[in-house]
Design an enzyme around this catalytic site. Structure first.
Site, PDB file in Angstrom:
ATOM      1  N   CYS A 223      42.251  41.944  47.495  1.00  0.00           N
ATOM      2  CA  CYS A 223      42.945  41.280  48.607  1.00  0.00           C
ATOM      3  C   CYS A 223      43.519  39.934  48.175  1.00  0.00           C
ATOM      4  O   CYS A 223      44.577  39.514  48.659  1.00  0.00           O
ATOM      5  CB  CYS A 223      41.999  41.109  49.792  1.00  0.00           C
ATOM      6  SG  CYS A 223      40.558  40.087  49.454  1.00  0.00           S
ATOM      7  N   THR A 224      42.817  39.253  47.253  1.00  0.00           N
ATOM      8  CA  THR A 224      43.334  37.984  46.735  1.00  0.00           C
ATOM      9  C   THR A 224      44.602  38.217  45.936  1.00  0.00           C
ATOM     10  O   THR A 224      45.598  37.496  46.084  1.00  0.00           O
ATOM     11  CB  THR A 224      42.270  37.287  45.869  1.00  0.00           C
ATOM     12  OG1 THR A 224      41.108  37.042  46.655  1.00  0.00           O
ATOM     13  CG2 THR A 224      42.791  35.984  45.298  1.00  0.00           C
TER      14      THR A 224
END
Length: 1138
Positions: A675-676
């Site tokens: 997700c980062t």
């Protein structure tokens, strides 16, 4: 044509000699003390003896182009030293005073030349005592270097007519063609005015000479390093003057710590709390100076000092500003602050001259080396006193002491210095020193060559903490017990003189397997050649490396030259080793070691008959673990070495005594959350990794995918392909795949290069707009700037930084931020289009006739306008989206030829790979307010480059060879040493290997990882087709227990495959009556078929799918004790085929 540089009867016109040298050696210039140039000398008709050209002229050799200070050759070192320090090294001059046939001298200058120092000047001397202080006959490494240099120059059959000085100069020139090499008489040295970048290195000279040269260095403002070895002992001394500046004491790059927020401390002026993002850790300490980085890479114009550290995520700092400015700083940091980091401070240290330092016996001027030995006063004083006595003995006897000179030597030591409190131990160390000091031990020379060269680099650059001021090291634990008859034996080498002929013969007849011919491998092979390893009738060296030589290798891998670029490392290394020592029997391979290699020369017979000791010179953990497993399985000793910049380690694995390499493991590097990477980057490393993944997706995975489905289309049609995508990938991934196939399989309007070029540029522009505008716009629509999360907290806070839309615009080009966006946008389109074109054309090299330029990209971008993404997909079901995208292709499918798959290469700037990733990363960074990175930093992260330098490599390789000698002797475990070193600090730690762990077995018994149960197939069983599973289980029970009926075999696994489980197969007669080999073969083939069918890239075809040629198979077996219900794992089980 060969020129005899030492023939005193040969005279030639000076003009002719210059022209001949120019042709032979490249660019060579002769410069006199008055600065004469070549043009001035051309007019002279004087004749000159060729050997004496340097008198009164000094010879400066330089080959290659003036811009040889290139990034590629020194890239790995620059990542270690940094650009500032590397630049200082490149402009430095090292004056070297030592015997030109000394192995230690060659080691020092080899390391300096490969490190890229600007100039090396050989200081010449004809003093008698200097010559007597070094014995050429006992210097194996020196003889090996000279032999290699002569062979490389084609002088092997020309006797000794060429001077060692001339060979030395040519050796350096070939190591580094851009290096200046000069010579100067010692008497003229004091007339030279030095500076910060000038170093005087004294090698293998007596103490009296060291003192006089140290005085010259002080007067001339040189930094001074003295180094010498004697037997298994070595000593280094450093004097960098009264006020030496250290710019960076450890070389570690301060962390860029993501900033969460800052807060005023109530009631306290000028102070605030600084908190980093949750999950991140700072590296600051109390007293550190800290700077802040704002959005876009702008630095806060004031710094602060850390006054308190609360925990790994929170500190308090104090600003040296008026208190009324603090509030505005807090606001600015909370609005635009991105990160903070500590600023390294300049340190000043002072040194004392050698003559003053020698009288300090307190130990305050000694750098600890071996923690077990450095604080043993009797050892330290015994060795130190012995080095001092060596000077007196040589002065009185005009030779080095031999083994029978103990009484005279001891008289000198005892009369000149005070012994330690433990007289017996002090005397023992002195005696051991005297008995070995006349010989030179190759690994010790290599260790101190690395240490001395590193200290010279420290003096030149101000990088790292220098030795203050003595460093003494020994490896006397390698010495065998001395017998009386050995005291008088005649020895042909330094190694035999020190260790005895028995150990020397054992080394010669050892079968050594060197895995890797890179930096560590080259150093190990050089040392082994000097130690005569593999020269005996039963001995050999086998080396393997699948890599080829690149230019970036040349600053660390001494066996290779510029002309070797492109060759296999193992082949070039073999040729170089034979030049160093033509008696070495060496075999080379270009095969990879590792699991899943179907065809390899390293079969069971190889391990059982050709390997005595394994010496790892690998650069990745996966291969190390594989080799470790092979060594354990085949009960072979292993010496493993590795480096990371200035840090290095060596681990020795001794069968049946020590734990293995795989017994302990470093924690894995923290992975970046998906997700980062996808939506919330907050560090430049995140955007670079995103760019690297983007490269693989666009130019590796997608061409493979396009080729796969282009061939399927003719068989299945789009409807069936759509169903297949949904079932195999799931809805979301299938939609993405359909979108990619629509782009990648659509046939362009024309098939010529010009048409493909135009299509590629349009594709690249649309890709850029999608990645940096459309995707960001969609994310902000889902999560507006003022949105909150499920806890009611602002969504865009902490590690989630609000992105902003960026696009190419001609309207605001004068603004610095837009100008930067435009620059990177154009770079992205330029390189993306070029790589896309190379994927489509028949021959990627053919794109040169329609080369895509940055100007083409800019021109196309100015004509192109942003378009809103297709809105139809929002209202359509996934199934409809997939079919619409695929069916829009119709029959207009790219089927001309398979698309080309890119192979990522980080060191070739001409291929555009790093340039593409840099532009992609920087554009994404600008979206999220992260400071962009240059190509060099991108290359380091995207290419997972391990910083490296030759000094660390040379040191760990030498330590590996010491452990190899111990293995050959079969020493007890406490005599071996694992090593952990950091040349920057400097720090040296040596520990005995941990003993192997005892594991619980049946009914209270224990076993170790080195134990195994062996089941032999038998000839009659083999004639019937091999052992069955039933027979194997029955015989295994008998092997495992005296009461086989009280034992039940629970599971049998082969690698990752379970081939038997009692709860599934106990009554499965079909399986039990199958041949064991067939069951294993079937498991391998089933796994390969599964991967081929369900992998998006078709699976890895290189993986082994047969055990047909295997001489044995190893299994893991779990059993249950039926008496007490206990389940345990047996020692590894090996089934040997008859």
């Amino acid at each position: 044509m060969l020129i005899d540089l030492d023939d005193t009867n040969q005279e030639m016109n000076l003009h002719d000699s210059i022209l001949i040298l120019f042709v032979l050696n490249g660019l060579i210039s002769f410069v006199s003390s008055e600065g004469w140039g070549i043009e001035a000398l051309k007019g002279s008709h004087a004749t000159a003896n060729f050997r004496n050209l340097q008198q009164p002229l000094s010879l400066l050799v330089r080959g290659g182009a003036e811009d040889d200070n290139d990034e590629e050759r020194y890239s790995r070192q620059v990542y270690t030293l940094g650009a500032r320090a590397h630049g200082m090294v490149r402009s430095s001059t090292v004056y070297v005073d030592g015997p030109s046939d000394s192995g230690l001298l060659y080691e020092c200058v080899k390391n300096l030349a490969l490190s890229g120092v600007g100039k090396i000047v050989l200081v010449t001397s004809d003093e008698t005592m200097d010559a007597a202080y070094h014995s050429t006959d006992m210097d194996d490494l020196g003889r090996t270097y000279i032999s290699g240099a002569r062979a490389e120059l084609g002088l092997s059959g020309h006797g000794s007519s060429v001077s060692s000085d001339s060979i030395f100069v040519e050796f350096l020139r070939r190591l580094n063609p851009s290096l200046h090499v000069g010579s100067v008489a010692r008497s003229e040295l004091q007339e030279i005015s030095g500076g910060r970048s000038d170093i005087l290195l004294c090698v293998d000279r007596p103490y009296s000479t060291q003192v006089s040269l140290n005085e010259v260095a002080r007067k001339s403002s040189f930094s001074f390093v003295a180094v010498e070895t004697a037997g298994v002992y070595g000593r280094t001394f450093c004097d960098f003057g009264n006020c030496f500046e250290i710019h960076d004491i450890d070389g570690e790059t301060p962390l860029s710590i993501p900033l969460d927020r800052v807060e005023r401390i109530d009631g306290v002026e000028k102070k605030m709390k600084v908190r980093c993002i949750s999950g991140e850790r700072h590296d600051v300490s109390r007293g550190d100076v800290v700077s802040f980085l704002l959005e876009g890479g702008e630095a806060l114009d004031v710094t602060c000092k850390v006054v308190q550290v609360y925990n790994p995520e929170l500190v308090s700092v104090e600003f040296d500003v008026d208190d009324d400015e603090i509030d505005s700083i807090v606001v600015r940091l909370n609005e635009a602050g991105r990160s903070f980091s500590r600023i390294k401070q300049l340190q000043e240290v002072s040194f004392v001259p050698l003559q003053e330092a020698i009288n300090d016996q307190s130990g305050s001027l000694f750098t600890p080396c071996d923690l077990d030995k450095s604080f043993d006063e009797s050892r330290r004083m015994g060795i130190f006193n012995s080095f001092q006595a060596l000077n007196t003995f040589v002065k009185e006897n005009d030779r080095l002491p031999r083994k029978l000179d103990w009484n005279e030597f001891y008289g000198i030591v005892k009369g000149a210095t005070a012994s330690s409190e433990d007289v017996k131990e002090w005397k023992r160390h002195c005696k051991q020193f005297m008995r070995t000091c006349a010989g030179k031990f190759t690994p010790i020379q290599a260790i101190f060559g690395a240490v001395a060269a590193q200290e010279c680099l420290k003096a030149a650059s101000g990088l790292y903490n220098p030795i203050r001021q003595f460093l003494i090291y020994d490896c006397d634990e390698v010495l065998p017990p001395t017998k009386k008859k050995q005291m008088e034996e005649t020895c042909s080498s330094g190694l035999e003189y020190i260790l005895g002929s028995k150990v020397g013969d054992a080394v010669k007849n050892q079968n050594l397997f060197v895995v890797g011919a890179g930096a560590i491998g080259c150093e190990i092979l050089k040392n082994l050649a000097a130690m005569d390893a593999g020269t005996g009738s039963k001995g050999s060296i086998i080396v393997t490396d699948m890599d080829t030589i690149e230019k970036s290798n040349l600053s660390r891998q001494l066996l290779f030259r510029d002309m070797d670029i492109g060759k296999f490392k193992s082949q070039a290394a073999k040729e170089a080793v034979r030049r160093l020592n033509d008696g070495v029997k060496i075999e080379c391979h270009t095969s990879k070691v590792g699991d899943g290699e179907e065809s390899t020369p390293f079969d069971d017979e190889f391990w059982s008959k050709k390997v005595g000791v394994v010496m790892n010179a690998l650069d990745n953990v996966e291969a190390r673990l594989f080799m470790d497993g092979q060594c354990v399985a085949n009960e072979k000793p292993l010496v493993d070495a590795g480096t990371l910049g200035s840090k290095g380690n060596v681990q020795v694995v001794v069968p049946h005594q020590s734990e293995s390499y795989g017994s302990s493991a470093d924690p894995p590097e923290p992975a970046i959350p998906v997700c980062t990477l996808k939506n919330f980057p907050y560090q430049i490393s995140h955007t670079i990794q995103w760019g690297r993944d983007l490269f693989d997706g666009l130019f590796v995975r997608r061409p493979k995918q396009a080729n796969q489905y282009a061939s399927l289309y003719s068989e299945l049609g789009w409807e069936e392909i759509a169903e297949r995508l949904e079932s195999e990938l799931g809805e979301a991934a299938a939609i993405d795949a359909a979108k990619e196939l629509r782009q990648d399989l659509a046939k362009p309007n024309g098939n010529d290069n010009v048409s493909l070029k135009e299509a590629s540029i349009v594709w690249a522009i649309e890709l850029a707009n999608d990645l940096f505008y459309d995707v960001t716009k969609k994310l902000l629509a889902q999560h507006p700037e003022d949105s909150v999360d499920e806890d009611g907290e602002p969504f865009w806070s902490g590690s989630r930084k609000t992105p902003k839309l960026i696009w190419f615009s001609s309207e605001n080009e004068s603004e610095s931020q837009q100008s930067l966006v435009n620059e990177n946008y154009a770079d992205f389109v330029h390189h993306a289009a070029r790589l896309r074109l190379e994927a489509l054309v028949e021959d990627p090299a053919s794109v040169k006739d329609c080369l895509i330029t940055k100007e083409d990209a800019v021109e196309a971008l100015r004509k192109y306008s942003l378009r809103d993404p297709d809105a139809r997909s929002e209202a359509e079901s996934p199934q409809v989206q997939i079919r619409r995208r695929l069916e829009s292709l119709g029959d207009n499918v790219w089927s001309e030829r398979p698309q080309n798959v890119a192979e990522f290469e980080k060191d070739d700037d001409s291929n555009g790979h790093i340039a593409f990733i840099t532009a992609a990363s920087n554009l994404r960074a600008m979206c999220y307010g992260i400071a962009p990175a240059d190509a060099m930093e991108t290359r380091r992260i995207a290419g997972k480059i391990v910083p490296a330098m030759i000094t660390t490599t040379a040191l760990v390789s030498a330590l590996s060879c010491i452990e190899m000698v111990k293995v050959v002797q079969g020493l007890p475990l406490q005599r071996y040493r694992n090593a952990f070193i950091n040349l920057a600090l400097p720090f040296f730690a040596f520990t005995a290997p941990l003993p192997t762990e005892e594991l619980p077995g049946l009914r209270g018994s224990t076993y170790t990882m080195w134990d195994r149960l062996t089941v032999k197939e038998g000839k009659k069983t083999a004639e019937r087709g091999g052992i069955t599973v039933r027979q194997f289980l029955k015989r295994l029970k008998k092997k495992a227990s005296d009461n086989p009926d009280e034992l039940d075999i629970s599971t049998v696994t082969f690698g990752e495959f379970m081939i038997y489980a009692n709860f599934l197969n106990e009554d499965d007669d079909d399986l039990l009556d199958k041949k064991l080999w067939d069951v294993v073969q079937g498991a391998l083939e089933s796994a390969a078929e599964f991967e081929k069918e369900y992998s998006r890239d078709g699976g890895d075809e290189s993986k082994a799918t047969t055990v047909e040629a295997a001489r044995f198979l190893d299994f893991t077996v779990a059993v249950e004790d039926l008496e007490n219900g206990e389940e345990v794992e047996l020692p590894p089980v090996r089934v040997i085929r008859s």
